[in-house]
Design an enzyme around this catalytic site. Structure first.
Site, mmCIF file in Angstrom:
data_model
loop_
_atom_site.group_PDB
_atom_site.id
_atom_site.type_symbol
_atom_site.label_atom_id
_atom_site.label_comp_id
_atom_site.label_asym_id
_atom_site.label_seq_id
_atom_site.Cartn_x
_atom_site.Cartn_y
_atom_site.Cartn_z
ATOM 1 N N GLY A 26 32.244 30.731 41.787
ATOM 2 C CA GLY A 26 31.709 31.890 42.490
ATOM 3 C C GLY A 26 32.539 32.235 43.716
ATOM 4 O O GLY A 26 33.009 31.350 44.426
ATOM 5 N N ARG A 87 35.989 31.931 34.830
ATOM 6 C CA ARG A 87 35.700 30.640 34.215
ATOM 7 C C ARG A 87 36.476 30.537 32.905
ATOM 8 O O ARG A 87 36.775 31.544 32.260
ATOM 9 C CB ARG A 87 34.194 30.481 33.968
ATOM 10 N N THR A 140 31.563 27.600 48.897
ATOM 11 C CA THR A 140 30.390 28.132 48.208
ATOM 12 C C THR A 140 29.363 28.593 49.229
ATOM 13 O O THR A 140 29.154 27.918 50.247
ATOM 14 C CB THR A 140 29.739 27.088 47.280
ATOM 15 N N ASP A 142 26.320 28.483 48.869
ATOM 16 C CA ASP A 142 25.135 27.636 48.750
ATOM 17 C C ASP A 142 25.167 26.437 49.695
ATOM 18 O O ASP A 142 24.121 25.827 49.955
ATOM 19 C CB ASP A 142 24.976 27.132 47.312
ATOM 20 N N ASP A 144 26.080 23.483 49.148
ATOM 21 C CA ASP A 144 25.465 22.349 48.448
ATOM 22 C C ASP A 144 26.471 21.317 47.956
ATOM 23 O O ASP A 144 26.137 20.473 47.120
ATOM 24 C CB ASP A 144 24.622 22.858 47.270
#
Length: 342
Positions: A26, A87, A140, A142, A144
């Site tokens: 992403g 991807r 990212t 996120d 995470d």
């Protein structure tokens, strides 16, 4: 270990003469800053720098571009990634990885700077086993990735979401409504927590914390309403529950006019904020310095305000802790509404 490298110390004995840079997974604000940091560091060391478009798919397809100081000038403030991202199912196979390594050797690419998340790092680890030097940069929205306290893109995504929620709160207050806002984050609640605290949300729902809907959502809204509040904001992490379903249940059980908003991919775009520009630039620099010193299969990460590097296998084995202290602080503050009823 803490990274402490000066380019002057390795400029005469750089371990690589040509490197590639790619972005994968992403997109996130700050990727371009990392690309620029890597290119500028490479030029300082006399290392040829090749941009690989569309991630590992582009590596397999030979989608290359020469990267120079002139080409990356001015990209730090742009969102997204100038190298694009994609991807590749082919690269997920052993044959695909071998083919990619062979292409690197054929093109004289001795090292790769890969910018992305855990999936990107797994691919980099596979490449390293085929003799390609690799260094990863965590990126990212996120936040995470377990090996680093901060991932490029998180601050900008938080600020984008905060701006959107602030605007929603204005109209919710005007119409005495409840706003349910779903933010990104995959299976993690870091983004939702920071956005919720920053915007003074009534409730934050995250996958890391179990909750009873009647007690932790409906009763909190009723309590806040009895204390005099006439508008409410519920922040929902996408990995916790459907924000739309949360809004529907609030309407059904309280009768409050409730509106649902999914901020979505707006959180990924936009000009990077200062932290993502600075961290991206620094990580790009450190990644090239590591390759030039002969390191491989490493991740550039942060511990507090320090840049460190660790082996990819170690990095992939780590998990990111949720900030329960901040969550508990938020929960305690939201219960202050009850005190107003006494």
């Amino acid at each position: 270990m803490v990274i402490d490298m000066k380019l002057d110390n390795i400029i005469e004995n750089t371990a690589v003469k040509r490197i590639g840079v790619l972005t994968s997974g992403g997109d996130a604000p700050g990727m371009n800053a990392a690309i620029r940091g890597a290119v500028r560091a490479a030029e300082c060391l006399g290392i040829d720098c090749i941009g690989i478009k569309h991630g590992y798919a582009g590596l397999l397809n030979g989608d290359f571009i020469q990267l120079t100081q002139k080409i990356v000038k001015g990209i730090t403030g742009r969102g997204g990634t100038m190298l694009y991202t994609a991807r590749s199912k082919e690269f997920m196979t052993e044959a695909g990885v071998k083919a990619a390594a062979d292409i690197c050797k054929h093109m004289g690419i001795e090292g790769l700077v890969v910018i992305g998340g855990d999936g990107t790092f797994r691919g980099a680890l596979d490449l390293s086993k085929h003799g390609v030097k690799v260094v990863g940069i965590p990126c990212t929205i996120d936040n995470d990735i377990g090996c680093t306290s901060y991932s490029i893109g998180f601050d900008t995504a938080c600020n984008t979401a905060v701006d959107a929620v602030d605007r929603l709160n204005d109209t919710m207050q005007s119409h005495e409504r409840c706003s349910v806002v779903e933010v990104m984050g995959r299976k993690a609640g870091h983004l939702a927590l920071d956005v919720g605290v920053a915007t003074g949300a009534t409730i934050i729902l995250v996958p890391e914390v179990k909750y009873d809907f009647d007690k932790d959502v409906i009763e909190r809204i009723r309590s806040a309403r009895l204390s005099g509040r006439n508008n409410f904001c519920v922040i929902v992490a996408e990995g916790a529950e459907s924000g739309y379903q949360v809004a529907e249940r609030i309407i059904e059980e309280t009768g409050i006019d409730t509106r649902f908003t999914m901020i979505g991919h707006i959180q990924r775009g936009g000009s990077p904020h200062v932290r993502d520009r600075v961290v991206g630039t620094s990580m790009g620099y450190n990644a090239v310095a590591l390759l030039a010193s002969g390191s491989s299969a490493r991740i550039v990460a942060m511990r507090g305000d320090k840049y460190i590097d660790l082996h990819i296998e170690e990095a992939l084995g780590l998990t990111k802790d949720f900030d329960y202290e901040m969550y508990n602080t938020f929960s305690a503050l939201t219960f202050l509404d009850r005190d107003l009823m006494k």
